[in-house]
Scaffold this motif. Structure first.
Motif, PDB file in Angstrom:
ATOM      1  N   MET A   1      66.675  34.958 -11.500  1.00 36.25           N
ATOM      2  CA  MET A   1      66.965  36.328 -11.135  1.00 36.25           C
ATOM      3  C   MET A   1      65.732  37.246 -11.638  1.00 36.25           C
ATOM      4  O   MET A   1      65.251  37.029 -12.810  1.00 36.25           O
ATOM      5  CB  MET A   1      68.040  36.942 -11.476  1.00 36.25           C
ATOM      6  N   THR A   2      65.118  38.139 -11.036  1.00 37.51           N
ATOM      7  CA  THR A   2      64.081  39.155 -11.734  1.00 37.51           C
ATOM      8  C   THR A   2      65.021  40.155 -12.361  1.00 37.51           C
ATOM      9  O   THR A   2      66.186  40.302 -12.337  1.00 37.51           O
ATOM     10  CB  THR A   2      63.502  40.033 -10.461  1.00 37.51           C
ATOM     11  N   GLN A   3      64.271  40.797 -13.355  1.00 42.40           N
ATOM     12  CA  GLN A   3      64.854  41.968 -14.069  1.00 42.40           C
ATOM     13  C   GLN A   3      65.225  42.992 -13.193  1.00 42.40           C
ATOM     14  O   GLN A   3      66.548  43.728 -13.742  1.00 42.40           O
ATOM     15  CB  GLN A   3      63.819  42.524 -15.074  1.00 42.40           C
ATOM     16  N   GLU A   4      64.779  43.429 -12.053  1.00 43.61           N
ATOM     17  CA  GLU A   4      65.302  44.306 -11.439  1.00 43.61           C
ATOM     18  C   GLU A   4      66.724  43.818 -10.633  1.00 43.61           C
ATOM     19  O   GLU A   4      67.630  44.916 -10.554  1.00 43.61           O
ATOM     20  CB  GLU A   4      64.272  44.582 -10.122  1.00 43.61           C
ATOM     21  N   GLU A   5      66.745  42.696 -10.236  1.00 49.73           N
ATOM     22  CA  GLU A   5      67.918  42.067  -9.772  1.00 49.73           C
ATOM     23  C   GLU A   5      69.186  42.294 -11.011  1.00 49.73           C
ATOM     24  O   GLU A   5      70.192  42.391 -10.580  1.00 49.73           O
ATOM     25  CB  GLU A   5      67.585  40.704  -9.089  1.00 49.73           C
ATOM     26  N   ILE A   6      68.847  41.962 -12.056  1.00 48.47           N
ATOM     27  CA  ILE A   6      69.509  41.723 -13.165  1.00 48.47           C
ATOM     28  C   ILE A   6      70.206  43.234 -13.208  1.00 48.47           C
ATOM     29  O   ILE A   6      71.389  43.626 -13.539  1.00 48.47           O
ATOM     30  CB  ILE A   6      69.023  41.148 -14.430  1.00 48.47           C
ATOM     31  N   LEU A   7      69.166  44.341 -13.484  1.00 53.77           N
ATOM     32  CA  LEU A   7      69.357  45.624 -13.843  1.00 53.77           C
ATOM     33  C   LEU A   7      70.554  46.171 -12.609  1.00 53.77           C
ATOM     34  O   LEU A   7      71.450  46.785 -12.927  1.00 53.77           O
ATOM     35  CB  LEU A   7      68.512  46.552 -13.751  1.00 53.77           C
ATOM     36  N   GLU A   8      70.243  45.698 -11.356  1.00 55.92           N
ATOM     37  CA  GLU A   8      71.072  46.170 -10.304  1.00 55.92           C
ATOM     38  C   GLU A   8      72.482  45.637 -10.449  1.00 55.92           C
ATOM     39  O   GLU A   8      73.306  46.316 -10.175  1.00 55.92           O
ATOM     40  CB  GLU A   8      70.530  45.737  -9.100  1.00 55.92           C
ATOM     41  N   GLY A   9      72.465  44.650 -10.848  1.00 59.12           N
ATOM     42  CA  GLY A   9      73.754  43.614 -10.946  1.00 59.12           C
ATOM     43  C   GLY A   9      74.624  44.343 -12.320  1.00 59.12           C
ATOM     44  O   GLY A   9      75.734  44.551 -11.907  1.00 59.12           O
ATOM     45  N   GLU A  10      73.821  44.632 -13.234  1.00 55.55           N
ATOM     46  CA  GLU A  10      74.400  45.347 -14.360  1.00 55.55           C
ATOM     47  C   GLU A  10      75.178  46.469 -14.058  1.00 55.55           C
ATOM     48  O   GLU A  10      76.481  47.099 -14.486  1.00 55.55           O
ATOM     49  CB  GLU A  10      73.496  45.648 -15.491  1.00 55.55           C
ATOM     50  N   LYS A  11      74.353  47.461 -13.341  1.00 58.21           N
ATOM     51  CA  LYS A  11      74.987  48.778 -12.752  1.00 58.21           C
ATOM     52  C   LYS A  11      76.324  48.498 -11.806  1.00 58.21           C
ATOM     53  O   LYS A  11      77.114  49.168 -12.063  1.00 58.21           O
ATOM     54  CB  LYS A  11      73.824  49.530 -11.830  1.00 58.21           C
ATOM     55  N   LEU A  12      75.876  47.494 -10.962  1.00 55.11           N
ATOM     56  CA  LEU A  12      77.200  47.480  -9.849  1.00 55.11           C
ATOM     57  C   LEU A  12      78.344  47.025 -10.854  1.00 55.11           C
ATOM     58  O   LEU A  12      79.487  47.551 -10.322  1.00 55.11           O
ATOM     59  CB  LEU A  12      76.646  46.309  -8.911  1.00 55.11           C
ATOM     60  N   ILE A  13      78.332  45.967 -11.620  1.00 54.65           N
ATOM     61  CA  ILE A  13      79.562  45.568 -12.514  1.00 54.65           C
ATOM     62  C   ILE A  13      80.225  46.417 -13.198  1.00 54.65           C
ATOM     63  O   ILE A  13      81.073  46.586 -13.282  1.00 54.65           O
ATOM     64  CB  ILE A  13      78.998  44.362 -13.100  1.00 54.65           C
ATOM     65  N   GLY A  14      79.128  47.347 -13.938  1.00 54.67           N
ATOM     66  CA  GLY A  14      79.598  48.275 -14.875  1.00 54.67           C
ATOM     67  C   GLY A  14      80.308  49.185 -13.946  1.00 54.67           C
ATOM     68  O   GLY A  14      81.376  49.742 -14.677  1.00 54.67           O
ATOM     69  N   GLU A  15      79.920  49.786 -12.929  1.00 56.64           N
ATOM     70  CA  GLU A  15      80.815  50.555 -12.014  1.00 56.64           C
ATOM     71  C   GLU A  15      82.418  50.242 -11.679  1.00 56.64           C
ATOM     72  O   GLU A  15      83.116  50.806 -11.876  1.00 56.64           O
ATOM     73  CB  GLU A  15      80.037  51.020 -10.817  1.00 56.64           C
ATOM     74  N   PHE A  16      82.142  49.099 -11.238  1.00 58.30           N
ATOM     75  CA  PHE A  16      83.465  48.138 -11.104  1.00 58.30           C
ATOM     76  C   PHE A  16      84.212  47.996 -12.213  1.00 58.30           C
ATOM     77  O   PHE A  16      85.424  48.017 -11.954  1.00 58.30           O
ATOM     78  CB  PHE A  16      82.944  46.799 -10.225  1.00 58.30           C
ATOM     79  N   ASP A  17      83.544  47.629 -13.036  1.00 55.42           N
ATOM     80  CA  ASP A  17      84.501  47.427 -14.647  1.00 55.42           C
ATOM     81  C   ASP A  17      85.122  48.708 -15.084  1.00 55.42           C
ATOM     82  O   ASP A  17      85.644  48.619 -16.083  1.00 55.42           O
ATOM     83  CB  ASP A  17      83.475  46.627 -15.267  1.00 55.42           C
ATOM     84  N   GLY A  18      84.482  49.920 -14.710  1.00 55.98           N
ATOM     85  CA  GLY A  18      85.279  51.102 -15.208  1.00 55.98           C
ATOM     86  C   GLY A  18      84.335  51.648 -16.156  1.00 55.98           C
ATOM     87  O   GLY A  18      84.662  52.583 -17.046  1.00 55.98           O
ATOM     88  N   ILE A  19      83.133  51.545 -16.129  1.00 52.03           N
ATOM     89  CA  ILE A  19      82.055  52.352 -17.232  1.00 52.03           C
ATOM     90  C   ILE A  19      81.627  53.472 -16.669  1.00 52.03           C
ATOM     91  O   ILE A  19      81.487  53.597 -15.286  1.00 52.03           O
ATOM     92  CB  ILE A  19      80.866  51.501 -17.689  1.00 52.03           C
ATOM     93  N   THR A  20      81.937  54.559 -17.308  1.00 51.69           N
ATOM     94  CA  THR A  20      81.511  55.669 -16.814  1.00 51.69           C
ATOM     95  C   THR A  20      80.426  56.639 -17.761  1.00 51.69           C
ATOM     96  O   THR A  20      80.551  56.243 -18.826  1.00 51.69           O
ATOM     97  CB  THR A  20      82.912  56.752 -16.550  1.00 51.69           C
ATOM     98  N   LYS A  21      79.588  57.361 -17.112  1.00 48.30           N
ATOM     99  CA  LYS A  21      78.740  58.271 -17.837  1.00 48.30           C
ATOM    100  C   LYS A  21      79.479  59.605 -18.310  1.00 48.30           C
ATOM    101  O   LYS A  21      79.834  60.283 -17.477  1.00 48.30           O
ATOM    102  CB  LYS A  21      77.403  58.509 -16.887  1.00 48.30           C
ATOM    103  N   ASP A  22      79.190  59.952 -19.546  1.00 50.58           N
ATOM    104  CA  ASP A  22      79.505  61.257 -19.916  1.00 50.58           C
ATOM    105  C   ASP A  22      78.476  62.262 -19.602  1.00 50.58           C
ATOM    106  O   ASP A  22      77.312  62.076 -18.923  1.00 50.58           O
ATOM    107  CB  ASP A  22      79.923  61.335 -21.522  1.00 50.58           C
ATOM    108  N   ARG A  23      78.891  63.755 -19.871  1.00 49.47           N
ATOM    109  CA  ARG A  23      77.765  64.641 -19.462  1.00 49.47           C
ATOM    110  C   ARG A  23      76.558  64.448 -20.208  1.00 49.47           C
ATOM    111  O   ARG A  23      75.606  65.241 -19.708  1.00 49.47           O
ATOM    112  CB  ARG A  23      78.303  66.261 -19.753  1.00 49.47           C
TER     113      ARG A  23
END
Length: 100
Positions: A1-23
């Motif tokens: 996998m490319t770095q771009e694909e890994i980062l896209e996967g990380e974001k997707l899993i993070g959202e699904f897994d309940g990681i949220t961003k504060d202000r």
């Protein structure tokens, strides 16, 4: 996998897994600091992080239409290769987001 694909996967899993961003742009899961950017996510290389998402997926598998896609995650898990499992989790989440 490319770095771009890994980062896209990380974001997707993070959202699904309940990681949220504060202000302030910091990422948290259930009050625990997870990083300053998506580049700090390590689902692709840390079993503990990735298994958190697999656990969440496992709680959905009783829905019949999810089972076929869930079984692909289980098959990948049984191979004991984090790269294969990461890809399977990403594919499951893409399918789930499209069909939920």
């Amino acid at each position: 996998m490319t770095q771009e694909e890994i980062l896209e996967g990380e974001k997707l899993i993070g959202e699904f897994d309940g990681i949220t961003k504060d202000r302030y742009g910091r990422y948290y899961k259930k009050g625990v600091f997870k990083g300053n950017s998506e580049h700090d996510f390590i689902y692709h290389s840390d079993w503990n992080w990735l298994m958190s998402a697999v656990d969440k997926i496992s709680k959905l598998h009783s829905i019949p239409e999810l089972y076929a896609n869930y079984s692909k995650v289980i098959d990948a898990l049984m191979m004991l290769d984090i790269n294969i499992l990461f890809k399977a989790v990403v594919e499951f989440i893409k399918w789930y987001n499209k069909n939920k």
